[in-house]
Design a protein around this motif. Structure first.
Motif, PDB file in Angstrom:
ATOM      1  N   TYR A  61      26.616  46.294  54.875  1.00 16.77           N
ATOM      2  CA  TYR A  61      25.872  45.080  55.204  1.00 16.77           C
ATOM      3  C   TYR A  61      26.566  43.868  54.606  1.00 16.77           C
ATOM      4  O   TYR A  61      27.735  43.923  54.273  1.00 16.77           O
ATOM      5  CB  TYR A  61      24.407  45.213  54.754  1.00 16.77           C
ATOM      6  CG  TYR A  61      23.504  44.223  55.446  1.00 16.77           C
ATOM      7  CD1 TYR A  61      23.395  44.200  56.833  1.00 16.77           C
ATOM      8  CD2 TYR A  61      22.800  43.283  54.723  1.00 16.77           C
ATOM      9  CE1 TYR A  61      22.586  43.283  57.474  1.00 16.77           C
ATOM     10  CE2 TYR A  61      21.972  42.361  55.354  1.00 16.77           C
ATOM     11  CZ  TYR A  61      21.877  42.371  56.724  1.00 16.77           C
ATOM     12  OH  TYR A  61      21.081  41.457  57.356  1.00 16.77           O
ATOM     13  N   THR A  62      25.848  42.793  54.422  1.00 14.46           N
ATOM     14  CA  THR A  62      26.422  41.483  54.129  1.00 14.46           C
ATOM     15  C   THR A  62      27.323  41.438  52.905  1.00 14.46           C
ATOM     16  O   THR A  62      28.325  40.734  52.923  1.00 14.46           O
ATOM     17  CB  THR A  62      25.314  40.434  53.951  1.00 14.46           C
ATOM     18  OG1 THR A  62      24.430  40.879  52.918  1.00 14.46           O
ATOM     19  CG2 THR A  62      24.539  40.271  55.225  1.00 14.46           C
ATOM     20  N   ASN A  63      26.980  42.150  51.860  1.00 13.86           N
ATOM     21  CA  ASN A  63      27.804  42.080  50.651  1.00 13.86           C
ATOM     22  C   ASN A  63      29.228  42.570  50.902  1.00 13.86           C
ATOM     23  O   ASN A  63      30.144  42.225  50.168  1.00 13.86           O
ATOM     24  CB  ASN A  63      27.163  42.860  49.507  1.00 13.86           C
ATOM     25  CG  ASN A  63      26.982  44.323  49.820  1.00 13.86           C
ATOM     26  OD1 ASN A  63      26.572  44.679  50.925  1.00 13.86           O
ATOM     27  ND2 ASN A  63      27.267  45.178  48.861  1.00 13.86           N
ATOM     28  N   HIS A  64      29.427  43.328  51.953  1.00 16.26           N
ATOM     29  CA  HIS A  64      30.766  43.816  52.269  1.00 16.26           C
ATOM     30  C   HIS A  64      31.616  42.777  52.989  1.00 16.26           C
ATOM     31  O   HIS A  64      32.794  43.007  53.242  1.00 16.26           O
ATOM     32  CB  HIS A  64      30.681  45.100  53.098  1.00 16.26           C
ATOM     33  CG  HIS A  64      30.080  46.227  52.330  1.00 16.26           C
ATOM     34  ND1 HIS A  64      28.765  46.601  52.478  1.00 16.26           N
ATOM     35  CD2 HIS A  64      30.602  47.035  51.383  1.00 16.26           C
ATOM     36  CE1 HIS A  64      28.511  47.601  51.659  1.00 16.26           C
ATOM     37  NE2 HIS A  64      29.607  47.880  50.974  1.00 16.26           N
ATOM     38  N   LEU A  65      31.042  41.637  53.324  1.00 21.87           N
ATOM     39  CA  LEU A  65      31.782  40.565  53.992  1.00 21.87           C
ATOM     40  C   LEU A  65      32.308  39.516  53.015  1.00 21.87           C
ATOM     41  O   LEU A  65      33.110  38.665  53.394  1.00 21.87           O
ATOM     42  CB  LEU A  65      30.892  39.875  55.027  1.00 21.87           C
ATOM     43  CG  LEU A  65      30.469  40.721  56.221  1.00 21.87           C
ATOM     44  CD1 LEU A  65      29.420  39.989  57.039  1.00 21.87           C
ATOM     45  CD2 LEU A  65      31.674  41.082  57.070  1.00 21.87           C
ATOM     46  N   ILE A  66      31.891  39.580  51.772  1.00 23.03           N
ATOM     47  CA  ILE A  66      32.227  38.534  50.798  1.00 23.03           C
ATOM     48  C   ILE A  66      33.734  38.372  50.644  1.00 23.03           C
ATOM     49  O   ILE A  66      34.257  37.252  50.692  1.00 23.03           O
ATOM     50  CB  ILE A  66      31.561  38.816  49.437  1.00 23.03           C
ATOM     51  CG1 ILE A  66      30.047  38.707  49.571  1.00 23.03           C
ATOM     52  CG2 ILE A  66      32.085  37.872  48.360  1.00 23.03           C
ATOM     53  CD1 ILE A  66      29.273  39.179  48.360  1.00 23.03           C
ATOM     54  N   ASP A  67      34.457  39.444  50.461  1.00 25.02           N
ATOM     55  CA  ASP A  67      35.905  39.343  50.267  1.00 25.02           C
ATOM     56  C   ASP A  67      36.587  38.754  51.497  1.00 25.02           C
ATOM     57  O   ASP A  67      37.479  37.907  51.386  1.00 25.02           O
ATOM     58  CB  ASP A  67      36.507  40.720  49.957  1.00 25.02           C
ATOM     59  CG  ASP A  67      36.013  41.298  48.645  1.00 25.02           C
ATOM     60  OD1 ASP A  67      35.451  40.546  47.830  1.00 25.02           O
ATOM     61  OD2 ASP A  67      36.184  42.505  48.434  1.00 25.02           O
ATOM     62  N   LEU A  68      36.173  39.191  52.680  1.00 21.90           N
ATOM     63  CA  LEU A  68      36.774  38.696  53.919  1.00 21.90           C
ATOM     64  C   LEU A  68      36.503  37.205  54.109  1.00 21.90           C
ATOM     65  O   LEU A  68      37.399  36.451  54.510  1.00 21.90           O
ATOM     66  CB  LEU A  68      36.268  39.501  55.115  1.00 21.90           C
ATOM     67  CG  LEU A  68      36.900  39.181  56.466  1.00 21.90           C
ATOM     68  CD1 LEU A  68      38.414  39.358  56.427  1.00 21.90           C
ATOM     69  CD2 LEU A  68      36.291  40.063  57.548  1.00 21.90           C
ATOM     70  N   VAL A  69      35.297  36.762  53.795  1.00 25.42           N
ATOM     71  CA  VAL A  69      34.977  35.333  53.899  1.00 25.42           C
ATOM     72  C   VAL A  69      35.845  34.540  52.922  1.00 25.42           C
ATOM     73  O   VAL A  69      36.440  33.517  53.294  1.00 25.42           O
ATOM     74  CB  VAL A  69      33.479  35.067  53.628  1.00 25.42           C
ATOM     75  CG1 VAL A  69      33.200  33.574  53.508  1.00 25.42           C
ATOM     76  CG2 VAL A  69      32.624  35.674  54.731  1.00 25.42           C
ATOM     77  N   ALA A  70      35.944  34.996  51.685  1.00 25.90           N
ATOM     78  CA  ALA A  70      36.711  34.276  50.662  1.00 25.90           C
ATOM     79  C   ALA A  70      38.182  34.166  51.034  1.00 25.90           C
ATOM     80  O   ALA A  70      38.773  33.076  50.979  1.00 25.90           O
ATOM     81  CB  ALA A  70      36.551  34.964  49.312  1.00 25.90           C
ATOM     82  N   VAL A  71      38.780  35.266  51.444  1.00 24.19           N
ATOM     83  CA  VAL A  71      40.208  35.245  51.800  1.00 24.19           C
ATOM     84  C   VAL A  71      40.421  34.417  53.060  1.00 24.19           C
ATOM     85  O   VAL A  71      41.400  33.664  53.157  1.00 24.19           O
ATOM     86  CB  VAL A  71      40.758  36.680  51.951  1.00 24.19           C
ATOM     87  CG1 VAL A  71      42.174  36.661  52.477  1.00 24.19           C
ATOM     88  CG2 VAL A  71      40.716  37.403  50.614  1.00 24.19           C
TER      89      VAL A  71
END
Length: 186
Positions: free
Chosen positions: A154-164
């Motif tokens: 879910y959403t917490n797994h998108l954090i790294d992709l958003v940041a990079v």
């Protein structure tokens, strides 16, 4: 550590730090993949091997130590829970749409910045100015896709992709203009 230095110990330090990161969040393996990929693009095979070796030593050593302290429960939980939401080939097919749907619901910025970052990465690859951040975007995207094969992602797994994606897309000259992009060192 990697982009800013060509020192003798930089690959080992980077690999060891990636090993520590991986122990805190398994998806952090993208850092190692980015570093090894960047070294490989530069033809620095020895540095890539040193970084991977340092990662393996730190990650395996500490994982085994934690497993021993937990009487084997750490690895048991890791192996039983890591792919508990995978339902065969159907999960693979649904991973991409699940990522987009989750982004639309909880991380709409990714739907805007992601394509811009992909465009910037493509431009840097085509102009042969790809840097460690370009490799980080590819690695993060691949790792995130693999994570979304599990229906429990879910959403917490998108954090790294958003940041990079933000780093890659916001670099001067990343979207338009010529020449290499100046980005912070990884």
């Amino acid at each position: 550590v990697v982009a800013g230095r060509r020192g003798r110990y930089a690959p080992a330090i980077a690999g060891a730090l990636c090993g520590l990161a991986w122990l805190t969040k398994l998806s952090a393996v993208w850092g190692l993949l980015a570093i090894v990929g960047w070294y490989a693009l530069q033809g620095r095979w020895r540095s890539a091997a040193v970084a991977a070796g340092a990662f393996a030593v730190v990650a395996a050593g500490l994982a085994l130590a934690f497993d021993a302290v937990s009487d084997g429960r750490m690895l048991t939980n890791l192996t039983s829970l890591s792919a508990s939401g995978v339902d065969g080939v159907g999960s693979l097919v649904k991973a991409g749409p699940r990522m987009v749907q989750t982004s639309a619901e909880a991380a709409p910025l990714l739907l805007l910045v992601g394509p811009l970052a992909a465009w910037a990465a493509l431009r840097s690859v085509r102009s042969r100015t790809a840097d460690v951040w370009t490799c980080a975007l590819v690695a993060t995207g691949a790792v995130t896709f693999v994570i979304f094969i599990d229906r429990g992602a879910y959403t917490n797994h998108l954090i790294d992709l958003v940041a990079v994606s933000l780093v890659v897309a916001s670099a001067p000259g990343a979207i338009v203009g010529a020449g290499p992009c100046a980005r912070p060192a990884l």
